[in-house]
Write an enzyme that holds these catalytic residues in place. Structure first.
Site, mmCIF file in Angstrom:
data_model
loop_
_atom_site.group_PDB
_atom_site.id
_atom_site.type_symbol
_atom_site.label_atom_id
_atom_site.label_comp_id
_atom_site.label_asym_id
_atom_site.label_seq_id
_atom_site.Cartn_x
_atom_site.Cartn_y
_atom_site.Cartn_z
ATOM 1 C CB ALA A 10 4.814 0.498 -4.629
ATOM 2 C CB VAL A 13 8.008 -0.406 4.334
ATOM 3 C CG1 VAL A 13 8.828 -1.665 4.601
ATOM 4 C CG2 VAL A 13 7.804 0.365 5.629
ATOM 5 N N GLY A 14 7.836 -0.567 1.220
ATOM 6 C CA GLY A 14 7.915 -1.437 0.045
ATOM 7 C C GLY A 14 8.931 -0.946 -0.978
ATOM 8 N NE ARG A 82 2.933 2.585 15.152
ATOM 9 C CZ ARG A 82 3.747 2.705 16.182
ATOM 10 N NH1 ARG A 82 3.265 2.936 17.370
ATOM 11 N NH2 ARG A 82 5.031 2.580 16.027
ATOM 12 C CG ASN A 95 -3.153 -2.353 8.003
ATOM 13 O OD1 ASN A 95 -3.615 -1.657 7.112
ATOM 14 N ND2 ASN A 95 -2.118 -1.986 8.717
ATOM 15 C CB VAL A 118 6.518 -5.583 6.380
ATOM 16 C CG1 VAL A 118 6.919 -4.235 6.947
ATOM 17 C CG2 VAL A 118 7.759 -6.344 5.910
ATOM 18 C CG ASN A 120 3.246 -2.707 12.363
ATOM 19 O OD1 ASN A 120 3.684 -3.749 12.839
ATOM 20 N ND2 ASN A 120 3.982 -1.615 12.213
ATOM 21 C CG HIS A 175 6.807 -5.216 15.742
ATOM 22 N ND1 HIS A 175 8.038 -4.729 16.043
ATOM 23 C CD2 HIS A 175 6.324 -4.423 14.741
ATOM 24 C CE1 HIS A 175 8.317 -3.698 15.261
ATOM 25 N NE2 HIS A 175 7.281 -3.498 14.462
#
Ligand code: NAD
Length: 309
Positions: A10, A13-14, A82, A95, A118, A120, A175
């Site tokens: 959350a 992005v979330g 990042r 991660n 999503v 990275n 990516h």
């Protein structure tokens, strides 16, 4: 409502993604994080905007995977982002642990879901979730090219002073720094940009695209991009949840397509209710094929470092 889309993590992005999805209204949203109160507070805040936006989708914040049970789509955004000067690859080890744990939890309660990765480095994390889940490759897909192509498209639109709706572009491969931008496939009203712009300008726009994420990290200083990533992930979720069968460039597991095997990398895929319904094989020049293979090698090395502790 019946259908559930869960968003794990959350953070920036979330939460942005949860808001976008709630406003679309095609499913109830569950937002999960390990931090107590964070997903609950953000979900409540988004819920309270619904009388204003006129959306009836429910949204729940939780720390308990039981609440994600029966999700049709689960988007994983949990993990570190990042920091300035940090590459996506440096995020790998931290991660990988998070993604392993999250994947084990989500498949327990939603064995039939499609996973949208999503976190990275997205290609390696998609590969990891695929292996940990034991899902068919069609049901694990990563965010890469939708975001990278959006970045290229906006740079083209700004350069040529045209509407973004007239620009179409596609970015393949990893990516990250080794993404494969194919300028001849970037078009404005059907005309390739290679016919509209001098070579040096095209090269500059390609450079801007490759550095698009890093530029934002440098400006924000305490995190990475999230509005455009959330918009890109929402587009992928929409294609799946409403069975659009839309072709989008995404991180997908290749089994010989483009002459590449056992690696996740960005290629055009048709996304629908079954997840990846087709891997679309574009006609590439020898040089482009080579660039894609080199990009795949970079991801393979990254995945190998992840498994060799
Ligand atoms: P953020 O730090 O704002 O949010 C991450 C959230 O994950 C935090 O709230 C944290 O508490 C949560 N989290 C950490 N471990 C967890 C766990 N085990 N279970 C559940 N939640 C957990 O970061 P962000 O800006 O939202 O970015 C999230 C990830 O998305 C990063 O890895 C970032 O690099 C990546 N990202 C990818 C793309 C892409 O194109 N693929 C684009 C943008 C961001």
């Amino acid at each position: 409502m019946g259908r559930i889309i869960s968003v794990i993590g959350a953070g920036n992005v979330g939460a942005s993604l949860a808001q976008r999805l709630a406003e679309k209204g095609y499913a109830d949203i569950v937002l999960l994080d390990i931090i107590d109160g964070l997903p609950q507070g953000k979900a409540l805040d988004i819920l309270q905007s619904s009388p204003v936006t006129g959306c009836d989708a429910g949204i729940t914040g939780t720390n308990d995977y039981k609440d994600t049970a029966g999700s049709a789509v689960i988007v994983i955004t949990s993990g570190a982002s990042r920091k300035p000067g940090m590459t996506r690859d440096e995020l790998l080890k931290t991660n990988a642990g998070i993604i392993t744990e999250v994947t084990q939890n989500i498949i327990r309660y939603s064995p039939d879901c499609t996973i949208v990765m999503v976190t990275n480095p997205a290609d390696a994390m998609t590969y990891l979730a695929l292996k940990v889940s034991g899902f068919p490759p069609s049901r694990v897909v990563g965010l890469s090219g939708v975001l990278d192509s959006a970045r290229l498209s906006i740079f083209i639109a700004a350069e040529l002073k045209v509407s973004v709706s007239e620009v179409s572009s596609i970015v393949l491969g990893e990516h990250g720094q080794n993404m494969v931008v194919i300028p001849r496939l970037a078009t404005v009203k059907g005309t390739p940009i290679t016919e509209l712009l001098p070579r040096e300008t095209v090269e500059r726009l390609v450079g801007c695209t490759v550095n698009g994420g890093a530029e934002i990290v440098g400006l924000l200083k305490t995190g990475s991009a999230f509005y455009a990533p959330a918009a890109a992930a929402a587009r992928m979720v929409e294609a799946i949840i409403v069975d659009k069968r839309e072709t989008l460039p995404c991180a997908a597991y290749l089994q010989g397509e483009y002459g590449i095997k056992d690696v996740v990398i960005g290629v055009p895929v048709r996304l629908g209710k079954k997840g990846i319904e087709e891997i679309v094989e574009l006609e590439l020049t020898d040089e482009e094929k080579e660039a894609l293979k080199n990009s795949a090698e970079v991801v393979k090395k990254l995945v190998n470092t992840m498994f060799i502790k």
